[in-house]
Design a protein around this motif. Sequence first.
Motif, PDB file in Angstrom:
ATOM      1  N   LEU A 239      48.413  59.858  34.919  1.00  0.00           N
ATOM      2  CA  LEU A 239      49.738  58.919  35.457  1.00  0.00           C
ATOM      3  C   LEU A 239      50.809  59.724  36.475  1.00  0.00           C
ATOM      4  N   SER A 243      51.559  58.206  39.833  1.00  0.00           N
ATOM      5  CA  SER A 243      52.746  57.548  40.022  1.00  0.00           C
ATOM      6  C   SER A 243      54.036  58.547  40.168  1.00  0.00           C
ATOM      7  N   GLY A 247      57.046  58.108  37.466  1.00  0.00           N
ATOM      8  CA  GLY A 247      56.241  56.969  37.163  1.00  0.00           C
ATOM      9  C   GLY A 247      55.523  57.099  35.878  1.00  0.00           C
ATOM     10  N   MET A 248      55.118  58.488  35.546  1.00  0.00           N
ATOM     11  CA  MET A 248      54.482  58.937  34.337  1.00  0.00           C
ATOM     12  C   MET A 248      55.555  58.490  33.096  1.00  0.00           C
ATOM     13  N   PHE A 250      57.931  56.216  33.166  1.00  0.00           N
ATOM     14  CA  PHE A 250      58.217  54.751  32.922  1.00  0.00           C
ATOM     15  C   PHE A 250      56.951  54.163  32.259  1.00  0.00           C
ATOM     16  N   SER A 251      55.858  54.918  32.183  1.00  0.00           N
ATOM     17  CA  SER A 251      54.636  54.380  31.628  1.00  0.00           C
ATOM     18  C   SER A 251      54.391  54.696  30.441  1.00  0.00           C
ATOM     19  N   GLU A 257      59.451  59.533  26.168  1.00  0.00           N
ATOM     20  CA  GLU A 257      60.059  59.802  27.202  1.00  0.00           C
ATOM     21  C   GLU A 257      61.284  60.497  26.816  1.00  0.00           C
TER      22      GLU A 257
END
Length: 342
Positions: A239, A243, A247-248, A250-251, A257
């Motif tokens: 990820l 990204s 980006g990681m 967000f995923s 997170e």
Amino acid sequence: MPAKVYTDKDADLRVIKKKTLAIIGYGSQGHAHAQNLKDSGLNVIIGLYKKSKSAAVARKQGFEVFETAEAVERADVIMIAVPDMKQAEVYENDILPNLTEGKTLAFTHGLAIHFGLIEAPKGIDVIMVAPKGPGHVVRSQYVEGKGVPALIAINEGSSKDAKKVALAWAKGVGGTRAGVIETTFKEECETDLFGEQAVLCGGASALVMAGFETLVEAGYQPEMAYFECLHELKLIVDLMVESGISGMRFSISETAEWGDYISGPRVINAQSKKAMKAILKDIQTGKFTKNWVKEYKDGLPKYKQFIEDGQNHQIEKTGQRLRSLMPWVKKRNIKGTQASYN
């Protein structure tokens, strides 16, 4: 200011079209450079030590193979693609005696030049072309009509044509299809060693093993520790590569997170960064290279012990059993293999 990115339009294969290019060694990077350059229409020969097992492979793949000294004598551009700790010996014995003014010496990594393990005579251009990927990827991307980004460097004292040769070589191996950035032997070497030691290899493996040990010592099953601290790491790294770190984040789940934000700095903190700075200083001063050269000359006793200890760690036994349950994971039994002058 962002670095300039060189592409196909900035490089001209005609610069090396009439030259003989010798690859010394036919290992991971060596075979990829050789095959890509050959497919780019360039004249490539291979230099290997007498009775090398790779000679038959290289011949089967369409190359003329010579003993290293003769390959150097025949070539205009010579790339040393053997392991770092073998380069000085090969250079002194087989390359230097056959270097004549006007030849170019090329490297895929900056260590030997930056730390003075190899000193080229005057009248010899010294360049580096370093694809940022393993040899099999350099080859497969080229075959697909793509390329792996690469770095080039020109050593001080080289002629004004050296950069043109480096760019042409980078184009020949597919690097300019993706993009080539100019650096220095110093910058490439020191950042490469630091990344390997503090983050990519040393840092990541130590973090994974410490996490695994923490859970097992707390009474959790080693299988659970393996899944959570090693197996799922690939998901996160993929990820980030695809990204970026944001980006990681967000995923993944909000819970993961939130844990990232509040707990990551507790593990990798000011003390960790202080240790990283000490690692970088050892690299910059040459202490790491000096110690590594000594270890190699002593017969690699500590190195071999580290390998044995790592292979006997509980995480390896647990992982071997769990990977047998995962048909989608590519199995490669490469444990204990060593790089060699192929």
